[in-house]
Design an enzyme around this catalytic site. Structure first.
Site, PDB file in Angstrom:
ATOM      1  N   HIS A 182      74.400 -66.418  20.707  1.00 45.79           N
ATOM      2  CA  HIS A 182      75.430 -67.510  20.318  1.00 45.79           C
ATOM      3  C   HIS A 182      75.576 -68.491  21.545  1.00 45.79           C
ATOM      4  O   HIS A 182      76.829 -68.263  22.055  1.00 45.79           O
ATOM      5  CB  HIS A 182      76.753 -66.917  19.757  1.00 45.79           C
ATOM      6  CG  HIS A 182      77.555 -68.070  18.723  1.00 45.79           C
ATOM      7  ND1 HIS A 182      78.297 -67.761  17.829  1.00 45.79           N
ATOM      8  CD2 HIS A 182      77.608 -69.300  19.094  1.00 45.79           C
ATOM      9  CE1 HIS A 182      78.942 -68.962  17.221  1.00 45.79           C
ATOM     10  NE2 HIS A 182      78.541 -69.973  18.087  1.00 45.79           N
ATOM     11  N   HIS A 204      75.575 -72.440  22.846  1.00 50.85           N
ATOM     12  CA  HIS A 204      75.223 -74.089  22.648  1.00 50.85           C
ATOM     13  C   HIS A 204      74.988 -74.592  23.897  1.00 50.85           C
ATOM     14  O   HIS A 204      75.459 -74.717  24.709  1.00 50.85           O
ATOM     15  CB  HIS A 204      76.729 -74.723  22.277  1.00 50.85           C
ATOM     16  CG  HIS A 204      77.352 -74.277  20.981  1.00 50.85           C
ATOM     17  ND1 HIS A 204      76.859 -74.667  19.710  1.00 50.85           N
ATOM     18  CD2 HIS A 204      78.262 -73.055  20.797  1.00 50.85           C
ATOM     19  CE1 HIS A 204      77.672 -74.007  18.915  1.00 50.85           C
ATOM     20  NE2 HIS A 204      78.500 -72.968  19.539  1.00 50.85           N
ATOM     21  N   ASN A 222      87.579 -72.611  18.418  1.00 49.32           N
ATOM     22  CA  ASN A 222      87.096 -72.432  17.072  1.00 49.32           C
ATOM     23  C   ASN A 222      86.279 -71.103  16.880  1.00 49.32           C
ATOM     24  O   ASN A 222      85.290 -71.205  17.522  1.00 49.32           O
ATOM     25  CB  ASN A 222      86.474 -73.585  16.311  1.00 49.32           C
ATOM     26  CG  ASN A 222      86.155 -73.616  14.979  1.00 49.32           C
ATOM     27  OD1 ASN A 222      86.343 -72.399  14.182  1.00 49.32           O
ATOM     28  ND2 ASN A 222      85.536 -74.473  14.243  1.00 49.32           N
ATOM     29  N   ASP A 270      79.399 -67.586  22.609  1.00 51.37           N
ATOM     30  CA  ASP A 270      79.805 -68.908  21.967  1.00 51.37           C
ATOM     31  C   ASP A 270      79.898 -69.721  23.230  1.00 51.37           C
ATOM     32  O   ASP A 270      81.055 -70.743  23.113  1.00 51.37           O
ATOM     33  CB  ASP A 270      81.003 -68.944  21.015  1.00 51.37           C
ATOM     34  CG  ASP A 270      81.383 -70.009  20.260  1.00 51.37           C
ATOM     35  OD1 ASP A 270      80.375 -70.690  20.059  1.00 51.37           O
ATOM     36  OD2 ASP A 270      82.244 -69.948  19.641  1.00 51.37           O
ATOM     37  N   HIS A 314      81.769 -78.832  27.347  1.00 54.86           N
ATOM     38  CA  HIS A 314      82.219 -80.117  26.766  1.00 54.86           C
ATOM     39  C   HIS A 314      82.221 -81.102  28.226  1.00 54.86           C
ATOM     40  O   HIS A 314      82.722 -80.199  29.405  1.00 54.86           O
ATOM     41  CB  HIS A 314      83.346 -80.186  26.235  1.00 54.86           C
ATOM     42  CG  HIS A 314      83.490 -79.487  24.953  1.00 54.86           C
ATOM     43  ND1 HIS A 314      82.840 -80.189  23.720  1.00 54.86           N
ATOM     44  CD2 HIS A 314      83.891 -78.263  24.546  1.00 54.86           C
ATOM     45  CE1 HIS A 314      82.797 -79.439  22.751  1.00 54.86           C
ATOM     46  NE2 HIS A 314      83.450 -78.428  23.051  1.00 54.86           N
TER      47      HIS A 314
END
Length: 440
Positions: free
Chosen positions: A58, A60, A278, A305, A309
């Site tokens: 997981h 990003h 989240n 996760d 950003h």
């Protein structure tokens, strides 16, 4: 690249047995004690724990489209620094990875970077829109050979679409990884629903929004006879549902993030957006239930996760801030602190939940392998005795949104080997490995 020959001396494999490991041409060619150098470059690993290279189901990576937040290059550098030799890249890039062309693009970017293997996760629905199935079969047949599919960031809330996706992936032994969030129960939600949200006057995110989707989806998986994976489990009730499903032989696996094993909704009292995530940070009771679920196998793996950003997306007022935390470079330390040092798991268990089982879930055959003769030389060496203060400014990731900044964490990755090539040595990034895994 020319073949490389390393001899790792006196590593404590899985925290159990002191062993030498010879690495040649990408493979572990010999194990034992007091092995002869035979021209190898020597790596002194006395006091270090040797684990199979970590695998994250997981991650990003943001590319394509959000290179201001992360790229495949920077994300996989962060992965190598954290001891990872493979990551599964979520589909919510811009554009969404919902076609064979897009997943191949991400796969090729990973090959070109060479810091860790990148296995794209394909979207379940077109554009993550939840209305039409994406090109699941084409992505599975692509050069990326996608086996995991997820709309992570959004829930596949349509039960019929979820059923069809489960039926589709069953044909090639794939898995749907569900972001369990009933959207109608979480509209406008800012944090966990409970006493803290009531005190702060923030819209609550109820546990049942996660639990209702998990309950539905394990029953759908049972009905179809397919595999379902639950992303970032965060509540005690979710653990109970997953445990119930496993007792009945339903083919469900689940992950928990490092941050849900240590941080609670009490952190939100600071209004620091670094804690906005989240699913949201939950209660201390949830944290304890999640730790116990890892110990008894109800939760199968740790998924970071990792969600970087840009600064402006986090350094703003709480309501406007993006959700997410970085995690690749701190995950192993957090697991050492929360699970190993508390006696909940041992280092052999860490190998299982952070390498072997993640590779099995994602169907990555050459990762998560035992550290024995003839196996691929994907290895991480960690010094468990070191303690370090986290400074996100020094991280390889572009993201600075680490919830552990200024926190002292145990453990330090001293070396990461990707098919015998050291991407990290002496705690520092070195050079990427072969641009083509097949060349090793």
């Amino acid at each position: 690249m020319s073949p490389q020959h390393y001899l790792i001396r006196r590593a404590t494999v899985l925290g159990e047995k002191v062993t030498d490991l010879r690495l040649e041409a990408g493979t572990i060619t010999e194990t034992g004690t007091d092995l002869e150098p035979r021209g190898a470059e020597m790596i002194d690993a006395e006091g270090l724990i040797a684990l199979p290279g970590l695998v994250d189901v997981h991650t990003h990576l943001r590319e394509p489209g959000r290179e201001d937040a992360e790229t495949v290059e920077t994300g996989t550098r962060a992965a190598a620094a954290g001891g990872y030799t493979a990551v599964c890249a979520m589909a919510n890039s811009q554009p969404v990875a919902d076609t064979a062309g897009l997943v191949e693009q991400v796969w090729e970017l990973g090959r070109a970077a060479g810091w860790a293997d990148v296995h794209p996760i394909g979207a379940v629905t077109v554009g993550l829109g939840g209305e039409q199935l994406a090109e699941i079969g084409a992505m599975a047949d692509s050069r990326a050979q996608v086996r995991m599919f997820s709309d992570d960031g959004k829930c596949v809330h349509n039960a019929l679409l979820m059923r069809r996706a489960l039926e589709y992936v069953k044909t090639f032994d794939g898995v749907v990884a569900q972001h369990a969030q009933e959207p109608q129960l979480t509209e406008g939600a800012q944090m966990n629903e409970g006493s803290v949200s009531a005190d702060l006057g923030l819209a609550g995110w109820p546990a049942v929004a996660e639990e209702a989707i998990i309950a539905r989806d394990v029953l759908l998986a049972q009905h179809v006879g397919s595999r379902v994976h639950i992303c970032h489990v965060s509540t005690q009730g979710s653990v109970e549902i997953i445990r119930w499903a496993k007792e009945r032989g339903i083919d469900v696996t689940a992950e928990v993030t490092p941050h849900h094993l240590v941080l609670t909704d009490e952190m939100v009292r600071s209004y620091d957006p670094v804690y906005k995530v989240n699913p949201p940070l939950r209660t201390r009771e949830d944290v304890e239930a999640l730790r116990a679920a890892v110990a008894d196998g109800t939760i199968d793996v740790i998924g970071t996760d990792h969600a970087p950003h840009p600064l402006e997306a986090k350094e703003c007022e709480w309501a406007s801030a993006a959700m997410g935390m970085t995690g690749l470079e701190t995950a192993l330390s957090v697991i050492q602190m929360t699970l190993v040092e508390t006696g909940i798991v041992n280092w052999s268990d860490v190998a299982r939940i952070m390498s072997t089982v993640p590779a099995r879930i994602a169907r990555i055959d050459d990762q998560g392998r035992p550290l024995t003769q003839g196996e691929p030389a994907n290895i991480v060496l960690v010094d468990p005795a070191v303690r370090r203060v986290v400074d996100p400014q020094t991280h390889a990731s572009k993201g600075r949104n680490s919830p552990y900044r200024a926190m002292e964490l145990p453990g330090q990755v001293r070396a990461t080997f990707l098919r015998g090539h050291p991407t990290v040595l002496n705690g520092r990034l070195t050079t990427p490995g072969s641009r083509n895994p097949a060349e090793n």
